[in-house]
Write a protein that holds these residues in place. Sequence first.
Motif, mmCIF file in Angstrom:
data_model
loop_
_atom_site.group_PDB
_atom_site.id
_atom_site.type_symbol
_atom_site.label_atom_id
_atom_site.label_comp_id
_atom_site.label_asym_id
_atom_site.label_seq_id
_atom_site.Cartn_x
_atom_site.Cartn_y
_atom_site.Cartn_z
ATOM 1 N N ASP A 63 0.878 -1.179 0.062
ATOM 2 C CA ASP A 63 -0.148 0.030 0.073
ATOM 3 C C ASP A 63 1.121 1.141 0.042
ATOM 4 N N ILE A 64 2.090 0.999 0.591
ATOM 5 C CA ILE A 64 3.004 2.388 0.364
ATOM 6 C C ILE A 64 3.344 2.591 -0.938
ATOM 7 N N LYS A 65 3.433 1.577 -2.056
ATOM 8 C CA LYS A 65 3.667 1.994 -3.232
ATOM 9 C C LYS A 65 2.481 2.442 -3.969
ATOM 10 N N ARG A 66 1.319 1.789 -3.776
ATOM 11 C CA ARG A 66 -0.070 2.163 -4.239
ATOM 12 C C ARG A 66 -0.145 3.830 -3.994
ATOM 13 N N ALA A 67 0.029 4.096 -2.685
ATOM 14 C CA ALA A 67 -0.245 5.660 -2.097
ATOM 15 C C ALA A 67 0.816 6.468 -2.897
ATOM 16 N N ASN A 68 2.061 6.062 -3.294
ATOM 17 C CA ASN A 68 3.000 6.899 -4.107
ATOM 18 C C ASN A 68 2.539 7.000 -5.579
ATOM 19 N N ARG A 69 1.864 6.044 -6.070
ATOM 20 C CA ARG A 69 1.828 5.926 -7.524
ATOM 21 C C ARG A 69 0.293 7.073 -7.373
ATOM 22 N N LEU A 70 -0.443 7.135 -6.851
ATOM 23 C CA LEU A 70 -1.723 7.832 -6.264
ATOM 24 C C LEU A 70 -1.355 9.311 -6.128
ATOM 25 N N MET A 71 -0.192 9.597 -5.403
ATOM 26 C CA MET A 71 0.343 10.743 -5.230
ATOM 27 C C MET A 71 1.122 11.514 -6.555
ATOM 28 N N TYR A 72 1.634 10.638 -7.255
ATOM 29 C CA TYR A 72 2.321 11.088 -8.526
ATOM 30 C C TYR A 72 1.208 11.422 -9.471
ATOM 31 N N LEU A 73 0.244 10.526 -9.758
ATOM 32 C CA LEU A 73 -0.715 10.857 -10.700
ATOM 33 C C LEU A 73 -1.491 12.066 -10.269
ATOM 34 N N THR A 74 -1.891 12.228 -8.814
ATOM 35 C CA THR A 74 -2.533 13.395 -8.361
ATOM 36 C C THR A 74 -1.694 14.552 -8.884
ATOM 37 N N SER A 75 -0.265 14.627 -8.761
ATOM 38 C CA SER A 75 0.621 15.772 -8.650
ATOM 39 C C SER A 75 0.578 16.157 -10.410
ATOM 40 N N VAL A 76 0.399 15.046 -11.225
ATOM 41 C CA VAL A 76 0.729 15.215 -12.545
ATOM 42 C C VAL A 76 -0.781 16.229 -13.230
ATOM 43 N N LEU A 77 -1.930 15.532 -12.553
ATOM 44 C CA LEU A 77 -3.326 16.069 -12.835
ATOM 45 C C LEU A 77 -3.217 17.651 -12.404
ATOM 46 N N ALA A 78 -2.677 17.882 -11.115
ATOM 47 C CA ALA A 78 -2.659 19.193 -10.578
ATOM 48 C C ALA A 78 -1.860 20.171 -11.466
ATOM 49 N N LEU A 79 -0.775 19.504 -11.930
ATOM 50 C CA LEU A 79 0.251 20.457 -12.852
ATOM 51 C C LEU A 79 -0.486 20.863 -13.940
ATOM 52 N N ILE A 80 -1.352 19.976 -14.439
ATOM 53 C CA ILE A 80 -2.052 20.219 -15.818
ATOM 54 C C ILE A 80 -3.001 21.464 -15.558
ATOM 55 N N LEU A 81 -3.640 21.407 -14.496
ATOM 56 C CA LEU A 81 -4.548 22.130 -13.837
ATOM 57 C C LEU A 81 -3.986 23.799 -13.844
ATOM 58 N N CYS A 82 -2.699 23.820 -13.215
ATOM 59 C CA CYS A 82 -2.067 24.861 -12.763
ATOM 60 C C CYS A 82 -1.397 25.643 -13.950
ATOM 61 N N LEU A 83 -0.855 24.849 -14.953
ATOM 62 C CA LEU A 83 -0.265 25.369 -16.153
ATOM 63 C C LEU A 83 -1.578 26.083 -17.025
ATOM 64 N N ALA A 84 -2.800 25.168 -16.966
ATOM 65 C CA ALA A 84 -4.018 25.729 -17.767
ATOM 66 C C ALA A 84 -4.173 27.014 -17.311
ATOM 67 N N VAL A 85 -4.227 27.326 -15.731
ATOM 68 C CA VAL A 85 -4.691 28.539 -15.319
ATOM 69 C C VAL A 85 -3.619 29.610 -15.640
ATOM 70 N N LYS A 86 -2.310 29.242 -15.469
ATOM 71 C CA LYS A 86 -1.427 30.223 -15.840
ATOM 72 C C LYS A 86 -1.444 30.669 -17.398
ATOM 73 N N LEU A 87 -1.749 29.728 -18.281
ATOM 74 C CA LEU A 87 -2.072 29.907 -19.613
ATOM 75 C C LEU A 87 -3.157 30.848 -19.919
ATOM 76 N N ILE A 88 -4.352 30.567 -19.187
ATOM 77 C CA ILE A 88 -5.386 31.624 -19.260
ATOM 78 C C ILE A 88 -5.150 32.688 -18.761
ATOM 79 N N ILE A 89 -4.356 33.145 -17.975
ATOM 80 C CA ILE A 89 -4.100 34.443 -17.408
ATOM 81 C C ILE A 89 -3.384 35.100 -18.444
#
Length: 322
Positions: free
Chosen positions: A292-318
């Motif tokens: 489950d430690i490995k699974r939590a890290n996979r969840l963390m990394y994909l969440t981070s990538v999704l959040a990065l896409i969101l943040c980049l989209a917001v910056k580009l819109i601005i």
Amino acid sequence: MLLYSTAALAAGFIIDCFIGDPHCIPHPVCFIGKMISFFEKTLRRIFRDTKNGQLLGGGIMTMLVLLISFLIPLTVLIAAYKINLWLGFMFEAIMCWQCIAAKSLKKESMMVYSDLMEDDIEKAKHSLSMIVGRDTEPLDKKGVIKAAVETVAENTSDGVVAPMMFLIFGGAAGFLYKAVNTMDSMVGYKNERYLYFGRCSAKADDFLNYIPARVSAYMMIFASWLLGMDLKNAVKIHRRDSKKHSSPNSAQTESVCAGALGVKLAGDACYFGKLVKKPEIGDSLREIEIEDIKRANRLMYLTSVLALILCLAVKLIIWVIL
């Protein structure tokens, strides 16, 4: 300049994914930590050891640390961008890299995983003590696994998504957030020493993390679906248990992780030798296990990538609007 700043955020995340936080390079958070310790010692000598004295001293410390942590990198960035856009980009990319801690979080939690795989519980407890604030000595094997999963889940917001959301406003804003987060981890305890002195820092951390914690939770729910985890249970446990914490934010991602994995997290923990009663989060659909430690890290990394896409989209819109 805003376009360069957007690219710097993406570059900072990529650098973190490959390099993390090398121990040979002094990290700005270490300097922030030393500054916090200096101001705490100084202000405790100046103000009386009373409720009001500690509240005032802690409030002044919070303001001083925030101002210094924000103004210094802001001055550096402005100067760098005035000299050359590429120089500004380079400095901001480095700042973004230093504000994001995905690789470090994975590396430290996977050290606990490796120690457990070697069946060295004492070594695992020591590795765990590097990334959690609780006492690790009383924990058994199951407790060590739970604590490792919990810290990955909680720090998905604190260490990765929240800094990225502040980095939308530039590298200096990222350090403003890191300063608040560092103060909370150092003085934000509800014990005799920090109940009043650390209150301002703790409240500032609650305030700045309120929206990022919820964005992180929703991104993690989406990530659990993409990874083929239990989406329905992740949504259910988040709705039911996301407020089961003394902090308004800490259980947001923790509840999603517990639901996605189908395990029970949180519960009572010891801090500085004192047992602290805490509600449990999630349901025991199965027993928690080392993987489950490995699974939590996979969840963390994909969440981070999704959040990065969101943040980049917001910056580009601005950038497009301006």
